[in-house]
Write an enzyme that holds these catalytic residues in place. Structure first.
Site, short mmCIF file in Angstrom:
data_model
loop_
_atom_site.label_atom_id
_atom_site.label_comp_id
_atom_site.label_asym_id
_atom_site.label_seq_id
_atom_site.Cartn_x
_atom_site.Cartn_y
_atom_site.Cartn_z
CE1 TYR A 69 -3.41 2.86 0.97
CE2 TYR A 69 -1.76 3.46 2.61
CZ TYR A 69 -2.91 3.76 1.89
OH TYR A 69 -3.54 4.97 2.08
CB CYS A 162 5.49 -7.84 1.85
SG CYS A 162 5.90 -6.09 1.67
#
Length: 209
Positions: A69, A162
């Site tokens: 993000y 991730c």
């Protein structure tokens, strides 16, 4: 985000053709979730309709890595570098980018570290900076997302950052216990980037907000 990707593509093409020197882009994206090339969507916790309602964009992009993000409160660093002979190793390049963040944090009296087998920079068990890169003919693009304000963290609620289950994000302001201005962070980071990559910074220009 699309504007930044287009700018990077233009600069990479110009750098390959020796029309420009190396570039270092420092910017801040509007709220956006990005997924690296080849990554799956299993770590996205929201539907596209929910993201639209939250006014968070979604983009697939050409970098390596999983989902992340970007948004206000996060400094994004995109180096457009031609890696010279002797540094044409993406693992070394990732470690060099990590070292830029480590040295920058040390200059701000913040002790951070790497995590074995996980790219990025961590404060204890919380992640401070994410890294995902691309190289074409050894010219780099994409780079680092470094959280400097808690404002950057809410968008991570909609993903598994991730692809790492259970990971929490953190910002420099939270660690330092004081507000950290973006321009203060940029000044320190640019100095450390120039040191690690043996570059001299010239002609700074504001190109993106």
């Amino acid at each position: 985000y699309a504007e930044a990707e287009e700018l990077q593509a233009q600069l990479v093409s110009q750098r390959k053709a020796d029309q420009i020197s190396d570039q270092l882009l420092l910017l801040q994206h509007p709220p956006v979730i990005t997924v690296g090339r080849g990554a799956s969507l299993e770590h996205l916790k929201a539907t596209r309709q929910q993201l639209d309602g939250l006014q968070i964009e979604f983009h697939r992009c050409g970098r390596g890595g999983e989902i992340t993000y970007h948004g206000p409160g996060q400094l994004v660093i995109y180096p457009i570098l031609r890696l010279e002979e002797g540094r044409r190793d993406l693992h070394r390049y990732l470690r060099d980018l990590e070292q830029v963040v480590i040295d920058t944090c040390q200059d701000l009296d913040v002790e951070v570290q790497r995590s074995q087998g996980r790219t990025g920079i961590w404060f204890q068990e919380r992640k401070l900076a994410s890294i995902g890169v691309r190289a074409s003919s050894w010219v780099t693009s994409h780079g680092i997302g470094l959280n400097y304000s808690p404002e950057a963290l809410s968008g991570f609620d909609w993903i598994v950052p991730c692809g790492l289950q259970g990971v929490e994000m953190i910002s420099l302001t939270q660690i330092m216990g004081r507000t950290l201005a973006r321009n203060e962070l940029e000044e320190v980071l640019c100095r450390n980037f120039a040191k690690i990559f043996a570059r001299r910074l010239i002609n700074p220009e504001k190109t993106l907000s």
